[in-house]
Motif scaffolding. Structure first.
Motif, mmCIF file in Angstrom:
data_model
loop_
_atom_site.group_PDB
_atom_site.id
_atom_site.type_symbol
_atom_site.label_atom_id
_atom_site.label_comp_id
_atom_site.label_asym_id
_atom_site.label_seq_id
_atom_site.Cartn_x
_atom_site.Cartn_y
_atom_site.Cartn_z
ATOM 1 N N HIS A 187 -30.626 -32.141 9.704
ATOM 2 C CA HIS A 187 -30.888 -32.459 8.290
ATOM 3 C C HIS A 187 -32.392 -32.437 8.023
ATOM 4 O O HIS A 187 -32.834 -32.093 6.923
ATOM 5 N N GLU A 245 -22.739 -30.557 5.512
ATOM 6 C CA GLU A 245 -23.169 -30.845 6.874
ATOM 7 C C GLU A 245 -21.952 -30.877 7.803
ATOM 8 O O GLU A 245 -21.356 -31.916 8.029
ATOM 9 N N TYR A 292 -26.735 -34.378 13.382
ATOM 10 C CA TYR A 292 -27.208 -34.694 12.032
ATOM 11 C C TYR A 292 -28.691 -35.068 12.062
ATOM 12 O O TYR A 292 -29.488 -34.593 11.247
ATOM 13 N N PHE A 312 -27.871 -45.230 7.244
ATOM 14 C CA PHE A 312 -28.840 -44.414 7.974
ATOM 15 C C PHE A 312 -30.178 -45.109 8.183
ATOM 16 O O PHE A 312 -31.082 -44.557 8.798
ATOM 17 N N ARG A 349 -30.953 -33.258 -2.990
ATOM 18 C CA ARG A 349 -29.747 -32.653 -2.419
ATOM 19 C C ARG A 349 -28.687 -33.712 -2.192
ATOM 20 O O ARG A 349 -28.969 -34.903 -2.046
ATOM 21 N N LEU A 390 -32.012 -39.105 -0.727
ATOM 22 C CA LEU A 390 -31.329 -40.377 -0.998
ATOM 23 C C LEU A 390 -30.117 -40.439 -0.095
ATOM 24 O O LEU A 390 -29.375 -39.462 0.003
ATOM 25 N N ARG A 391 -29.937 -41.566 0.543
ATOM 26 C CA ARG A 391 -28.731 -41.697 1.358
ATOM 27 C C ARG A 391 -28.373 -43.158 1.533
ATOM 28 O O ARG A 391 -29.151 -44.050 1.186
ATOM 29 N N ALA A 401 -25.707 -34.021 0.609
ATOM 30 C CA ALA A 401 -25.402 -33.335 1.867
ATOM 31 C C ALA A 401 -24.235 -33.999 2.585
ATOM 32 O O ALA A 401 -24.393 -34.535 3.673
ATOM 33 N N PRO A 402 -23.061 -33.969 1.970
ATOM 34 C CA PRO A 402 -21.938 -34.661 2.602
ATOM 35 C C PRO A 402 -21.403 -33.919 3.823
ATOM 36 O O PRO A 402 -21.550 -32.708 3.943
ATOM 37 N N SER A 403 -20.775 -34.672 4.687
ATOM 38 C CA SER A 403 -20.037 -34.078 5.796
ATOM 39 C C SER A 403 -18.592 -33.932 5.325
ATOM 40 O O SER A 403 -18.080 -34.826 4.647
#
Ligand code: GLU
Length: 475
Positions: free
Chosen positions: A191, A43, A187, A209, A7, A204-205, A9-11
């Motif tokens: 998430h 998000e 978050y 984080f 995924r 993946l981020r 999952a941007p803000s």
């Protein structure tokens, strides 16, 4: 069907920049290479940071790059809604489970009280940990207080798909907020719930984080959730390697690159090779090669440097890979105004000549304008030319007369123009470098042009002769 599900999952906090898009790209590669599913989730639980229009921007950026999602925003799917603000009841249910299991509690403290705890810790030269002040008899959670996770501080060792084995001690774990007093989850909490409910296999981020990961691991344990594969992507740094990429170093809206004449496939190639290589010297990759070859274990652990010159070079390489028809279709908005009435055929002829020279599509007006309109003579260019300034003005003019007379006899296809030019070298006794530069300048008044015979053939006999005549008159 593979069960790989990744995924992005941007803000929705602004435009998409290189770092964010690279995260999306890597997650997309992993899904694509196993016929898995790539999901776009938004998000939007931090309403303070939200910027209007960002969701559209995010979607357009992904679409421009050719990153398509099979499930999520706009597409729907079995695990929706995919906008977190529409999932609040789901988070409440999971929060309630944690409360029922004794793993979440209402935070009774005022801002001032918390501040006092913080200051005490500072005075004692201790890091502030909320769990050191965990209330003995917290009130029943009514939604007006923050809901906190009752953590179970311990050491963790885990394997990050990029960073390798990582470990932390219990001090990395604290009672973080699950649901804020405004009713929105954090978050850190939602998430995890979403990744679980959406069966995400790979998360993946960005590196930002990584310090929170032990908290996430603790929450996975509390909920008895099997962890997905976790992959941390190192920061993208400015070219000097010293600071995180900022606006001044090129961290701009990815869509601006499209307006500036960059091809999405060049941008994709560039982003993919920001911190990844396939172990060979290869630098230019097509999208399908990237999907084929990408692997998380070849993503470098150290930060990547953003080198805009490299992007420019890659763009030129990808422009060369396009078929003429494809390139023609993409340059519609980039022609000089002088080409407004030119036929498709003549524009394609010009394009074929300059394709190898384009670094961005915005170079097109500068390097093609003289094909469509008579340029203004600028004899300074001849006077400033190393080769040509050795000759006198009379010699320049004499050579141009000779060229004009010879070209008058030419059939004017590229081959016959070449023959004429070769003949001129013999009759004038001049070096090709001198003679060809003079003719090139008198016809184009541009610093560069493609091969002279091709250039003249496309400009055509009449225009070539009248431009040489004009040069002679203004000498
Ligand atoms: N919403 C987070 C962000 O935009 C996403 C982090 C994640 O992928 O888990 O930075």
């Amino acid at each position: 069907m593979s069960s790989i599900r990744t995924r992005f999952a941007p803000s929705p906090t602004g435009f998409m920049h290189v770092g964010g898009v690279r995260t999306a790209l890597f997650a997309w590669f992993i899904a694509q290479q196993s016929s898995g599913t790539f999901i776009l989730r938004i998000e939007d639980t931090d309403k303070v940071r939200e910027v209007e229009g960002s969701i559209n921007q995010i979607e357009n950026s992904l679409r421009w790059l050719g990153i398509d999602w099979q499930e999520g925003i706009d597409k729907g799917g079995a695990f929706g809604p995919y906008l977190q603000s529409e999932r609040l009841t789901i988070y409440k249910e999971w929060a309630q489970r944690l409360i029922d299991d004794g793993r979440a509690y209402a935070d009774p403290y005022s801002k001032e009280e918390l501040e006092t705890f913080r200051e005490q810790a500072k005075a004692n030269k201790q890091p502030f940990l909320y769990r050191n002040h965990r209330p003995e008899n917290p009130p029943t959670w009514d939604g007006s207080q923050p809901l906190r996770f009752k953590s179970d501080p311990k050491s963790y060792t885990w394997t990050d798909a990029v960073m390798g084995e990582l470990s932390t001690g219990p001090e990395a774990i604290d009672d973080f907020i699950l649901i804020k007093s405004d009713g929105f989850p954090t978050y850190n909490f939602c998430h995890i719930i979403d990744d679980m409910l959406m069966n995400i296999t790979h998360v993946l981020r960005s590196q930002e984080f990584i310090s929170s990961t032990p908290k996430f691991l603790n929450l996975y344990d509390a909920l008895a959730i099997e962890r997905p594969v976790l992959g941390t992507l190192p920061f993208v740094m400015a070219i000097d390697g010293k600071k995180k990429l900022g606006k001044r170093d090129g961290a701009k809206d990815i869509l601006e690159y499209g307006q500036e004449g960059f091809l999405p496939e060049a941008m994709m190639n560039f982003l993919a090779t920001l911190g990844w290589n396939d172990g060979t010297e290869q630098e230019v990759f097509t999208t399908s090669e990237l999907i084929d070859k990408f692997s998380l274990d070849r993503v470098q652990k150290s930060p990547a440097r953003f080198d805009e010159q490299r992007l420019l070079w890659l763009n030129g390489q990808h422009i060369r890979l396009l078929s003429l028809d494809d390139l023609y279709a993409r340059v519609t908005n980039f022609w000089p105004t002088s080409a407004a009435d030119a036929s498709e055929d003549s524009k394609k002829q010009v394009l074929a000549l300059v394709q190898d020279r384009l670094k961005t599509l915005t170079d097109l007006p500068t390097i093609t304008d003289y094909f469509f309109t008579d340029p203004l003579p600028n004899w300074h260019m001849i006077d400033d030319s190393k080769q040509l300034k050795k000759l006198s003005r009379e010699e320049h003019v004499e050579l141009l007369h000779a060229a004009s007379a010879a070209l008058e006899q030419s059939e004017f296809d590229a081959d016959s123009v070449q023959q004429t030019l070769n003949g001129l070298i013999e009759t004038t006794g001049q070096k090709p470098g001198v003679l060809f530069s003079l003719i090139r300048l008198s016809v184009s008044w541009a610093p560069f042009s493609p091969a002279l015979n091709d250039t003249l053939a496309v400009i055509g006999k009449q225009a070539t002769l009248s431009r040489i005549q004009k040069a002679i008159e203004t000498a």
